[in-house]
Design an enzyme around this catalytic site. Structure first.
Site, PDB file in Angstrom:
ATOM      1  N   GLU A   1       8.903 -21.643   6.163  1.00  0.00           N
ATOM      2  CA  GLU A   1       9.278 -20.807   7.563  1.00  0.00           C
ATOM      3  C   GLU A   1      10.524 -21.344   8.319  1.00  0.00           C
ATOM      4  O   GLU A   1      11.172 -20.623   9.106  1.00  0.00           O
ATOM      5  CB  GLU A   1       8.104 -20.465   8.332  1.00  0.00           C
TER       6      GLU A   1
ATOM      7  N   GLU B   1       0.787  -1.309   0.060  1.00  0.00           N
ATOM      8  CA  GLU B   1      -0.033  -0.118  -0.093  1.00  0.00           C
ATOM      9  C   GLU B   1       0.810   1.354  -0.095  1.00  0.00           C
ATOM     10  O   GLU B   1       0.612   2.403  -0.181  1.00  0.00           O
ATOM     11  CB  GLU B   1      -0.851   0.083   1.288  1.00  0.00           C
TER      12      GLU B   1
END
Length: 304
Positions: A112, A81
């Site tokens: 991960e 954003e």
């Protein structure tokens, strides 16, 4: 089962699957509200983290978001954003998501744990950068490896985790604890922990945007207006801040090549776009002091 809060069982979840749907939803809503409330205690550390973010961007460094799984998605949502909302250069925003782009469709857990790959990913980090590492547990191996490598490379590290005493905090310049209660669905950290992370990211990046001069009276004055909706929003901002008609604001935006800040300064007495940009350079890209500069030059006394 781990005794960490992010893995513990919620005390009201016994018999959850046998309850009426509305009762289940009410408990889920309550869990979300409790998670949101947990952010309040983190405000001082969010302030410190926002300062590191702003320093990195202001100096031309990169802002690197690093995470895995649901936490990585929260980080990525914030990162994506920033260029449109605050006009931050895309090349200054980096997303290190465990498993890469392919993980977006599967969110597999194995990446991960891949410490070697995480260290390779962190090779992009340089002195002057700010790295935000997020992990609900605070012990995700890839996040730990990136934080450790980032510090070794001379970058600043901001760590977000939902468990007190998280291992991730040992590698951080700023540690942000979002101490959310146990999840209604035990271990499902996309829920309460993810909600708190999303709120914290919103607050962190918004305060950084304010510090960088990209917010004026609640307006995102450094937005990138690349569609009709945003062009109309930009015109409204210029109109409201400068106190001029929408049509005049639209014309000034055209002269300013879409820059709200430059258009406002043209309305405030700047002789041309170059003079407006020079004033912004002198003010550290903050609109308010730049407006005041032209108001003073022209003897104006309207609100800056």
């Amino acid at each position: 089962m781990s005794r960490t809060a992010t893995e513990a069982r919620h005390e009201e979840a016994v018999g959850l699957d046998a309850r009426p749907p509305r009762e289940i939803l009410a408990l889920l809503a309550s869990g979300q509200q409790a998670a949101a409330a947990a952010v309040e205690a983190a405000i001082p550390d969010l302030e410190a983290g926002a300062e590191l973010v702003a320093q990195a961007i202001r100096s031309g460094g990169k802002l690197v978001y690093a995470g895995a799984g649901s936490s990585g998605l929260m980080a990525m949502a914030d990162a994506l954003e920033l260029p449109g909302t605050y006009g931050i250069a895309k090349e200054q925003i980096v997303i290190l998501l465990a498993g890469g782009v392919s993980s977006l469709t599967e969110l597999a857990g194995a990446p991960e744990d891949d410490v070697e790959q995480a260290r390779k990913d962190a090779a992009i980090v340089e002195p002057g950068d700010c790295v935000i590492c997020v992990s609900a547990s605070g012990s995700t191996p890839s996040a730990l490896a990136i934080a450790e490598e980032a510090r070794r490379r001379g970058a600043k590290v901001v760590a977000l985790a939902n468990n007190p005493g998280a291992r991730l905090f040992a590698h951080a310049d700023v540690s942000i604890l979002l101490q959310t209660p146990p999840e209604v669905i035990a271990g499902s950290t996309r829920m309460g922990a993810g909600t708190a992370q999303k709120i914290a990211f919103n607050m962190l990046s918004t305060l950084a945007g304010v510090k960088l001069g990209h917010v004026h009276d609640g307006h995102m004055v450094n937005l990138h207006p690349d569609n009709e909706k945003l062009r109309a929003r930009a015109a409204r901002m210029v109109s409201e801040i400068a106190g001029i008609e929408d049509a005049a604001a639209t014309r000034l935006l055209e002269t300013a090549a879409g820059s709200v800040k430059v258009a406002v300064l043209l309305a405030s007495g700047a002789p041309d776009a170059d003079a407006a940009r020079a004033a912004l350079a002198r003010s550290g890209d903050a609109l308010r002091p730049a407006i005041a500069e032209f108001n003073e030059q022209h003897g104006f006394h309207k609100r800056a």
